[in-house]
Design a protein around this motif. Structure first.
Motif, PDB file in Angstrom:
ATOM      1  N   ALA A 156       0.839  -1.196   0.000  1.00  0.00           N
ATOM      2  CA  ALA A 156       0.000   0.000   0.000  1.00  0.00           C
ATOM      3  C   ALA A 156       0.877   1.249   0.000  1.00  0.00           C
ATOM      4  CB  ALA A 156      -0.917   0.002   1.215  1.00  0.00           C
ATOM      5  N   VAL A 157       0.410   2.309  -0.663  1.00  0.00           N
ATOM      6  CA  VAL A 157       1.044   3.629  -0.605  1.00  0.00           C
ATOM      7  C   VAL A 157      -0.047   4.622  -0.250  1.00  0.00           C
ATOM      8  CG1 VAL A 157       2.286   5.425  -1.865  1.00  0.00           C
ATOM      9  CG2 VAL A 157       2.771   3.017  -2.339  1.00  0.00           C
ATOM     10  N   THR A 158       0.058   5.236   0.914  1.00  0.00           N
ATOM     11  CA  THR A 158      -0.960   6.152   1.408  1.00  0.00           C
ATOM     12  C   THR A 158      -0.481   7.594   1.298  1.00  0.00           C
ATOM     13  OG1 THR A 158      -0.121   6.140   3.672  1.00  0.00           O
ATOM     14  CG2 THR A 158      -1.663   4.374   3.056  1.00  0.00           C
ATOM     15  N   PHE A 159      -1.360   8.519   1.622  1.00  0.00           N
ATOM     16  CA  PHE A 159      -0.981   9.931   1.628  1.00  0.00           C
ATOM     17  C   PHE A 159       0.209  10.147   2.559  1.00  0.00           C
ATOM     18  CE2 PHE A 159      -1.177  14.346   2.904  1.00  0.00           C
ATOM     19  CZ  PHE A 159      -1.554  15.013   1.751  1.00  0.00           C
ATOM     20  N   GLU A 160       0.160   9.507   3.720  1.00  0.00           N
ATOM     21  CA  GLU A 160       1.212   9.702   4.718  1.00  0.00           C
ATOM     22  C   GLU A 160       2.522   9.020   4.321  1.00  0.00           C
ATOM     23  OE1 GLU A 160      -2.610  10.616   6.178  1.00  0.00           O
ATOM     24  OE2 GLU A 160      -1.895   8.690   5.369  1.00  0.00           O
ATOM     25  N   SER A 161       2.434   7.835   3.691  1.00  0.00           N
ATOM     26  CA  SER A 161       3.656   7.091   3.363  1.00  0.00           C
ATOM     27  C   SER A 161       4.233   7.453   1.996  1.00  0.00           C
ATOM     28  CB  SER A 161       3.376   5.585   3.403  1.00  0.00           C
ATOM     29  OG  SER A 161       2.512   5.184   2.345  1.00  0.00           O
ATOM     30  N   TYR A 162       3.510   8.244   1.217  1.00  0.00           N
ATOM     31  CA  TYR A 162       3.923   8.563  -0.153  1.00  0.00           C
ATOM     32  C   TYR A 162       5.346   9.141  -0.217  1.00  0.00           C
ATOM     33  CZ  TYR A 162       2.260   9.287  -5.013  1.00  0.00           C
ATOM     34  OH  TYR A 162       2.039   9.213  -6.365  1.00  0.00           O
ATOM     35  N   PRO A 163       5.693  10.151   0.596  1.00  0.00           N
ATOM     36  CA  PRO A 163       7.049  10.707   0.497  1.00  0.00           C
ATOM     37  C   PRO A 163       8.146   9.681   0.773  1.00  0.00           C
ATOM     38  CG  PRO A 163       5.612  12.231   1.650  1.00  0.00           C
ATOM     39  CD  PRO A 163       4.843  10.950   1.512  1.00  0.00           C
ATOM     40  N   SER A 164       7.967   8.836   1.781  1.00  0.00           N
ATOM     41  CA  SER A 164       8.998   7.837   2.075  1.00  0.00           C
ATOM     42  C   SER A 164       9.042   6.767   0.988  1.00  0.00           C
ATOM     43  CB  SER A 164       8.746   7.199   3.442  1.00  0.00           C
ATOM     44  OG  SER A 164       7.479   6.573   3.489  1.00  0.00           O
ATOM     45  N   ARG A 171      16.142   5.769  -4.064  1.00  0.00           N
ATOM     46  CA  ARG A 171      17.338   5.140  -3.508  1.00  0.00           C
ATOM     47  C   ARG A 171      17.610   3.784  -4.177  1.00  0.00           C
ATOM     48  NH1 ARG A 171      16.413   6.336   1.353  1.00  0.00           N
ATOM     49  NH2 ARG A 171      14.967   4.642   1.781  1.00  0.00           N
ATOM     50  N   THR A 172      16.560   3.013  -4.446  1.00  0.00           N
ATOM     51  CA  THR A 172      16.729   1.661  -4.980  1.00  0.00           C
ATOM     52  C   THR A 172      17.113   1.658  -6.454  1.00  0.00           C
ATOM     53  OG1 THR A 172      15.111   0.809  -3.398  1.00  0.00           O
ATOM     54  CG2 THR A 172      15.591  -0.569  -5.321  1.00  0.00           C
ATOM     55  N   HIS A 173      16.455   2.500  -7.253  1.00  0.00           N
ATOM     56  CA  HIS A 173      16.634   2.453  -8.707  1.00  0.00           C
ATOM     57  C   HIS A 173      17.392   3.647  -9.278  1.00  0.00           C
ATOM     58  CE1 HIS A 173      13.999  -1.003  -8.803  1.00  0.00           C
ATOM     59  NE2 HIS A 173      13.045  -0.326  -8.212  1.00  0.00           N
ATOM     60  N   GLY A 174      17.695   4.625  -8.440  1.00  0.00           N
ATOM     61  CA  GLY A 174      18.461   5.771  -8.914  1.00  0.00           C
ATOM     62  C   GLY A 174      17.674   6.763  -9.740  1.00  0.00           C
ATOM     63  N   PHE A 175      16.345   6.748  -9.634  1.00  0.00           N
ATOM     64  CA  PHE A 175      15.544   7.667 -10.442  1.00  0.00           C
ATOM     65  C   PHE A 175      15.902   9.122 -10.136  1.00  0.00           C
ATOM     66  CE2 PHE A 175      12.456   4.033 -10.418  1.00  0.00           C
ATOM     67  CZ  PHE A 175      12.435   3.830 -11.789  1.00  0.00           C
ATOM     68  N   HIS A 176      15.964   9.910 -11.199  1.00  0.00           N
ATOM     69  CA  HIS A 176      16.117  11.355 -11.060  1.00  0.00           C
ATOM     70  C   HIS A 176      14.834  12.078 -11.454  1.00  0.00           C
ATOM     71  CE1 HIS A 176      20.450  11.239 -10.283  1.00  0.00           C
ATOM     72  NE2 HIS A 176      20.491  10.253 -11.155  1.00  0.00           N
ATOM     73  N   ASN A 177      13.800  11.303 -11.753  1.00  0.00           N
ATOM     74  CA  ASN A 177      12.554  11.896 -12.220  1.00  0.00           C
ATOM     75  C   ASN A 177      11.386  11.059 -11.699  1.00  0.00           C
ATOM     76  OD1 ASN A 177      10.260  12.582 -14.072  1.00  0.00           O
ATOM     77  ND2 ASN A 177      11.825  13.880 -14.999  1.00  0.00           N
ATOM     78  N   ILE A 178      10.436  11.721 -11.050  1.00  0.00           N
ATOM     79  CA  ILE A 178       9.269  11.069 -10.469  1.00  0.00           C
ATOM     80  C   ILE A 178       8.015  11.696 -11.056  1.00  0.00           C
ATOM     81  CG2 ILE A 178       7.970  10.641  -8.342  1.00  0.00           C
ATOM     82  CD1 ILE A 178      10.544   9.096  -8.446  1.00  0.00           C
ATOM     83  N   LYS A 179       7.059  10.855 -11.429  1.00  0.00           N
ATOM     84  CA  LYS A 179       5.776  11.363 -11.916  1.00  0.00           C
ATOM     85  C   LYS A 179       4.674  10.964 -10.944  1.00  0.00           C
ATOM     86  CE  LYS A 179       2.619  11.510 -15.839  1.00  0.00           C
ATOM     87  NZ  LYS A 179       2.357  11.135 -17.243  1.00  0.00           N
ATOM     88  N   LEU A 180       3.851  11.932 -10.573  1.00  0.00           N
ATOM     89  CA  LEU A 180       2.707  11.670  -9.710  1.00  0.00           C
ATOM     90  C   LEU A 180       1.440  11.627 -10.546  1.00  0.00           C
ATOM     91  CD1 LEU A 180       4.794  12.778  -7.561  1.00  0.00           C
ATOM     92  CD2 LEU A 180       2.774  13.537  -6.284  1.00  0.00           C
ATOM     93  N   SER A 181       0.721  10.526 -10.452  1.00  0.00           N
ATOM     94  CA  SER A 181      -0.620  10.434 -11.013  1.00  0.00           C
ATOM     95  C   SER A 181      -1.564  11.071 -10.001  1.00  0.00           C
ATOM     96  CB  SER A 181      -0.982   8.964 -11.249  1.00  0.00           C
ATOM     97  OG  SER A 181      -2.303   8.843 -11.697  1.00  0.00           O
TER      98      SER A 181
END
Length: 459
Positions: A156-164, A171-181
């Motif tokens: 699950a990914v909640t409003f509270e856990s979303y940032p972590s 940290r795991t995949h090295g992403f430099h770009n995040i997209k929020l739906s």
């Protein structure tokens, strides 16, 4: 010359070149003399990591292998699920027979590269005689959304856990770009969420957002103004409705906010046209630019077309967009390995442009610097893939462009069996999502209906 007339002239030259390449691919493929001797169709049910909001916890995919009499196999994702119908159309025919182009789909491009004995991106790069670099890896944007638990009560990914959660995938995949739906919560809640995520990942990670054309113009403007200091890379088509309304709203929002707008409708726009060649068929090469729309609006900063328009169509879109001074990206749908592979090949040959050391000044038809963006992808959200070797591995947020001929990937028989679709599996996922949908607005804290009225609650 009038800027729109100048674009039209440039676009005609681009289309003529793309059609010449199309004719050469068709001629070389047909002349190779292959005949389709077998077709194998596979339907799978691939789970998401978690449950994608109220959409579902798994998605059905259909793949096909078109085997020729000379031993080549072309792979299609999104194939006709009726194996007998598909066989009746294509068996005994040359895979480059124009009458079956729509039935071949992605396999047309896989076989094009395999017959040329080139990775598809390299083959197209050579056919266009490009002097620009051919990319070996492509930066990806990690798609994220609110997730209900999966069938096992996990992920699950909640409003509270979303940032972590975002911190962890960076940290795991090295992403430099995040997209929020962004159609999980009411628009204003995303102001707080964006601020929390920016604080969690710092300034080195680009954040792009996509309300999926689910907001009104007032909600979009309020959100955009309140998060301008979060330095979003872009917002993708926040306002829904008819295309004319989307374009008009985008035009106004660009005048009222500094946040760039990305679009997979304004590429620039074409006059509506039929698509007889189907997915990846490049039918857009036969459509005219919508010059009236181009004169009326400037609704987007970044052109992000869908790959299923076809590699040659995207080359046209990108050249026209850059001519207008727009940035370029790539929209995503639900893609597993084969459809992800062609997206990598398209980006590899279309995105790179040589730039002078630091100044682009007055050069005729020079493309703007800093115009290429990481491409959208749902790929990080799938539990697995059905290609040999499993899911492609991220390296610093990049995916490597496959190096073997054609798409450069093959279907894995064991994974196809493991994820094979069954009514029993599908029923379990259906029961799961129906339970979520029954109460999802309450779970997500919605105070209004999606129509805009306040929610009435029964006592």
């Amino acid at each position: 010359m009038d800027p729109i007339a100048e674009l039209a002239e440039f676009d005609r030259e681009t289309v003529a070149q793309a059609k010449a390449v199309e004719q050469r691919i068709q001629a070389e493929g047909f002349a190779a003399g292959h005949t389709i001797r077998d077709v194998r169709v596979f339907r799978v049910l691939m789970p998401w990591v978690g449950t994608k909001r109220w959409d579902g916890s798994a998605e059905s995919f259909t793949f096909a292998e078109f085997e020729t009499d000379k031993g080549l196999v072309g792979i299609a994702e999104g194939a006709n699920a009726d194996a007998e119908e598909l066989k009746g159309k294509v068996l005994g025919k040359n895979p480059f027979d124009p009458s079956i182009r729509a039935d071949m789909g992605l396999a047309y491009w896989d076989l094009s590269g395999k017959i040329a004995n080139r990775p598809l991106g390299q083959y197209l790069h050579e056919l266009f005689a490009l002097e620009t670099p051919l990319a070996e890896r492509v930066p990806m944007s990690a798609y994220t959304w609110y997730s209900f638990p999966d069938l096992n009560g996990e992920n699950a990914v909640t409003f509270e856990s979303y940032p972590s959660y975002v911190q962890e995938i960076v940290r795991t995949h090295g992403f430099h770009n995040i997209k929020l739906s962004m159609c999980d919560f009411e628009p204003q809640r995303y102001v707080e969420l964006i601020r929390n995520i920016r604080a969690a990942v710092g300034e080195d990670v680009d954040i792009r957002v996509d309300p999926h054309a689910s907001w009104g113009e007032a909600q979009a403007l309020r959100f955009m103004r309140e998060v301008e200091d979060c330095h979003l890379e872009w917002i993708e088509e926040p306002v829904g409705g008819r295309f004319a309304h989307i374009f008009r709203a985008g035009h106004r929002l660009r005048l009222l906010s500094t946040i760039p707008i990305s679009s997979h409708a304004w590429l620039p726009p074409l006059v509506p046209h039929p698509s007889p060649k189907g997915r990846y068929g490049d039918d857009a090469l036969d459509a005219e630019l919508d010059l009236d729309a181009l004169r009326r609006w400037q609704p987007a900063d970044i052109s992000a077309p869908d790959a299923y328009a076809g590699p040659l169509a995207l080359k046209r879109y990108y050249d026209a967009a850059r001519f207008l001074g727009m940035g370029i990206g790539m929209h995503s749908a639900y893609e597993l390995g084969p459809a992800t592979a062609i997206r990598l090949h398209i980006a590899a040959f279309t995105f790179p442009y040589e730039m002078p050391y630091h100044i682009v000044w007055g050069r005729d038809r020079a493309f703007p610097p800093f115009s290429a963006h990481a491409i959208n992808a749902h790929y990080n959200q799938w539990a697995d893939d059905v290609i040999c070797g499993g899911k492609m591995a991220y390296d610093q947020g990049f995916l490597a462009v496959p190096k073997e001929p054609g798409l450069g990937i093959e279907l894995d028989p064991e994974r196809l069996r493991h994820y094979a679709f069954s009514e029993e599996k599908a029923a379990a996922h259906t029961r799961h999502i129906e339970q979520i949908r029954a109460t999802h607005l309450d779970a997500l804290g919605w105070q209004v209906e999606r129509s805009g009225w306040r929610r009435y609650r029964e006592h």
